[in-house]
Write a protein that holds these residues in place. Structure first.
Motif, short mmCIF file in Angstrom:
data_model
loop_
_atom_site.label_atom_id
_atom_site.label_comp_id
_atom_site.label_asym_id
_atom_site.label_seq_id
_atom_site.Cartn_x
_atom_site.Cartn_y
_atom_site.Cartn_z
N ALA A 121 4.12 5.61 -5.45
CA ALA A 121 4.13 5.73 -6.91
C ALA A 121 3.26 6.54 -7.58
N TYR A 122 2.02 6.84 -6.74
CA TYR A 122 0.92 7.82 -7.25
C TYR A 122 1.50 9.05 -6.98
N LEU A 123 2.10 9.30 -5.87
CA LEU A 123 2.56 10.46 -5.45
C LEU A 123 3.79 11.10 -6.65
N ALA A 124 4.36 9.93 -6.73
CA ALA A 124 5.35 10.47 -7.87
C ALA A 124 4.97 10.61 -9.21
N VAL A 125 3.84 9.99 -9.68
CA VAL A 125 3.36 10.65 -10.77
C VAL A 125 2.80 11.88 -10.67
N VAL A 126 2.00 11.97 -9.62
CA VAL A 126 1.53 13.39 -9.68
C VAL A 126 2.71 14.63 -9.52
N ILE A 127 3.89 14.31 -9.03
CA ILE A 127 5.13 15.16 -8.81
C ILE A 127 5.25 15.54 -10.27
N ALA A 128 5.81 14.20 -11.02
CA ALA A 128 6.15 14.32 -12.31
C ALA A 128 5.52 15.13 -13.28
N ALA A 129 3.95 14.88 -13.22
CA ALA A 129 3.05 15.52 -14.19
C ALA A 129 2.99 17.34 -13.75
N CYS A 130 3.29 17.44 -12.44
CA CYS A 130 3.41 18.68 -12.11
C CYS A 130 4.57 19.56 -12.54
N SER A 131 5.65 18.89 -12.64
CA SER A 131 6.97 19.33 -13.06
C SER A 131 6.94 19.55 -14.54
N LEU A 132 6.41 18.68 -15.27
CA LEU A 132 6.43 18.80 -16.77
C LEU A 132 5.44 19.99 -16.97
N ASN A 133 4.27 20.23 -16.54
CA ASN A 133 3.28 21.11 -17.02
C ASN A 133 2.15 21.34 -15.66
N PHE A 134 2.65 22.13 -14.71
CA PHE A 134 1.75 22.46 -13.63
C PHE A 134 0.57 22.94 -13.89
N GLN A 135 0.26 23.87 -15.00
CA GLN A 135 -0.99 24.17 -15.40
C GLN A 135 -1.84 23.29 -15.74
N ARG A 136 -1.35 22.35 -16.28
CA ARG A 136 -2.29 21.07 -17.06
C ARG A 136 -2.37 20.06 -15.73
N ALA A 137 -1.52 19.99 -14.79
CA ALA A 137 -1.92 19.00 -13.90
C ALA A 137 -2.33 19.68 -12.55
N LEU A 138 -2.91 20.93 -12.91
CA LEU A 138 -3.43 21.56 -11.69
C LEU A 138 -4.81 20.91 -11.00
N PRO A 139 -5.53 20.37 -11.92
CA PRO A 139 -6.79 19.59 -11.22
C PRO A 139 -6.32 18.25 -10.48
N LEU A 140 -5.33 17.52 -10.92
CA LEU A 140 -4.85 16.52 -10.30
C LEU A 140 -4.28 16.68 -9.18
N PHE A 141 -3.44 17.88 -8.92
CA PHE A 141 -2.89 18.32 -7.62
C PHE A 141 -3.62 18.85 -6.73
N ILE A 142 -4.80 19.36 -7.14
CA ILE A 142 -5.82 19.94 -6.07
C ILE A 142 -6.62 18.59 -5.71
N THR A 183 0.94 -1.10 -0.23
CA THR A 183 0.02 0.03 -0.01
C THR A 183 0.95 1.35 -0.03
N LEU A 184 1.87 1.28 0.86
CA LEU A 184 2.72 2.30 0.88
C LEU A 184 3.61 2.73 -0.42
N VAL A 185 3.95 1.44 -1.07
CA VAL A 185 4.46 1.54 -2.50
C VAL A 185 3.65 2.06 -3.53
N SER A 186 2.38 1.74 -3.52
CA SER A 186 1.42 2.20 -4.44
C SER A 186 0.89 3.76 -4.45
N VAL A 187 0.85 4.31 -2.86
CA VAL A 187 0.65 5.77 -2.67
C VAL A 187 1.89 6.35 -3.13
#
Length: 514
Positions: free
Chosen positions: A68-89, A62-66
């Motif tokens: 990994a999900y947070l890593a995906v969110v961070i990666a999406a925000c670093s690539l384009n924060f404006q595009r990933a803003l809904p996912l971040f919120i 469970t910890l690994v899955s969470v």
């Protein structure tokens, strides 16, 4: 064997053979259920043992899955924060509420004990402290009116005067005017004011609700896929039947699925808890008022269905008032498809929830002792569907009655309205006033009320007519009329003559700005 295989034999078997076959089938079914139940119990015990045995490994996965999900969110925000803003919120809100629920579930007693001394001190000093709060509130309102009027104009004073007028009228016609508890009244009006201030006067609040409105519009457009498949490529030729009504079906399906997984109960519980804390209302009426923001007048009382036989008359009045004051989620999409702003509709529905409780408690004060006062002991009813697909199917099936009601009401009320307008025009023609119709009568009657609500004087005649349609006929008729006005104003057609803005009703009666 012939009897059990449903093959019709040449000669009917004896009655005794039929009875013995039925009895044998019954015994087989009982044995099968017994064995299957034992099998399920063994599987369940094995699953529990497996979870206990591999508890550490499950936590690690469970910890690994969470992570990994947070890593995906961070990666999406670093690539384009404006595009990933809904996912971040969404991620931030999910983490906040998960932590909140965890802390409340585990440390609720400690939190209550921590705030207990402050609560006792507040109760002791409340006699003089409430007068200080009242004085501070009056001073704040006066200062707000002075500064806001200097910035926005005298229109704000008219709106404030209208609010005072409506409160005074409700107090005069109250069931028990000498028993009114003013805390829920002032708290409800205050919550409505704060919500309106955050949503309409701040850039962040306006941007958030505008973004939500755009997302809702985009989401509702997915219903076009089903409508196009069923009704063909030219389904837009019959806009209301093949464009608007499928939205009602689609939204009802989605709400049923969210209700099945428990998301709606969780969300409604949070909003209801906030209203209960700030307004001092009972759990039943708070939850129903919060539920009416998202679901309809019929569905929201079902959230507290086991407790409805124990509610007081005041609580029942609050339940009904909340249902009439907000927009049902299933028809919200239909109103949006008319061209009405989604953010405006969403804002109005959210702001109306606390205002409905304030109105109800002023019109029918609580004179009995509510039986249900403990928030922790109140559990919302769950859905009856067994899985997500069944919930989706039930939501679509439930919308059939709603769609049928909308269709037959529109046909009957519009036909009745046409007949009434024709009769009034005939009567008016006798006195050289053929423009007489139902809308004009309602416009003159409701024009003072719409003006006191804060509508511009030149628009108050139009809004008065719409209020008449909504009050005496059907809200769908009012929104259908409103959509025509919106489209005309956007096109800048007959609403403008020689560049001068004109004001009219749907019946094409013009009122110039001169």
């Amino acid at each position: 064997l012939f009897y059990l295989s449903n093959i019709k034999p040449k000669k009917s078997p004896p009655k005794a053979l039929q009875m013995s076959a039925q009895f044998s089938l019954f015994l087989f079914w009982v044995l099968f259920c017994f064995v299957f139940r034992r099998h399920l119990e063994k599987k369940y015990d094995k699953a529990c043992e497996f979870c206990k045995k591999h508890k550490t490994r499950i936590h690690m996965y469970t910890l690994v899955s969470v992570t990994a999900y947070l890593a995906v969110v961070i990666a999406a925000c670093s690539l384009n924060f404006q595009r990933a803003l809904p996912l971040f919120i969404i991620t931030v809100l999910a983490i906040f509420f998960i932590c909140w629920d965890f802390l409340i579930a585990k440390y609720e007693d400690r939190i209550a004990a921590f705030f207990c001394p402050g609560e006792r001190c507040l109760e002791k000093q409340w006699f003089w402290l409430k007068w200080v709060l009242y004085a501070a509130l009056i001073i704040a309102i006066i200062c707000w009116l002075i500064f806001d009027t200097a910035k926005q104009g005298s229109r704000q004073l008219i709106s404030f005067g209208g609010l005072v007028l409506y409160v005074l009228l409700m107090f005069i016609f109250s069931k028990y005017p000498n028993r009114v508890a003013w805390r829920p009244v002032f708290s409800g009006i205050g919550m409505q004011f704060i919500l309106g201030l955050l949503i309409l006067r701040t850039e962040v609040g306006f941007a958030v609700f505008n973004w939500l409105g755009v997302q809702i519009q985009t989401f509702l457009e997915y219903s076009d896929t089903g409508a196009k498949f069923v009704f063909g490529e030219k389904y837009m030729n019959h806009f209301f039947a093949f464009k608007v009504l499928p939205i009602v079906v689609f939204f009802s399906t989605v709400m049923s699925m969210l209700y099945h997984i428990g998301f709606m109960q969780w969300l409604i519980g949070k909003v209801g808890w906030i209203m209960e804390i700030f307004m001092g209302t009972t759990p039943v009426e708070s939850l129903v008022a919060a539920g009416n923001i998202f679901v309809g007048q019929t569905e929201s009382p079902l959230l507290v269905r086991p407790y409805l036989p124990y509610v007081t008359r005041s609580e029942l009045h609050a339940v009904m008032t909340a249902g009439f004051s907000t927009i049902a989620g299933s028809v919200l999409g239909a109103y949006i498809s008319f061209g009405v702003s989604a953010s405006h509709l969403l804002t109005a529905s959210v702001m109306s929830a606390p205002a409905s409780l304030a109105t109800s408690k002023l019109f029918w004060p609580e004179t009995e002792k509510p039986r249900l006062t403990l928030r922790g002991g109140l559990q919302m009813a769950k859905g009856e569907s067994k899985n997500l697909l069944e919930a989706a199917s039930q939501g679509a099936s439930t919308s059939i009655l709603l769609v049928a009601n909308i269709v037959v009401n529109l046909i009957s009320f519009l036909a009745l309205l046409a007949f009434l307008d024709s009769a009034l025009s005939w009567v008016g023609n006798l006195f050289d006033y053929p423009q007489l119709n139902f809308e004009n009568i309602c416009a003159y009657v409701f024009m003072p009320f719409s003006f006191m609500m804060g509508v511009d004087w030149e628009d108050s005649f139009i809004v008065g007519g719409l209020l008449g349609y909504k009050t005496f006929f059907n809200e769908f008729v009012a929104y259908e009329r409103l959509s025509k006005l919106i489209h005309n104003r956007k096109k800048g057609g007959s609403m403008y003559i020689d560049g001068v803005k004109q004001y009219m009703t749907v019946s094409n009666i013009f009122y110039s700005t001169d």
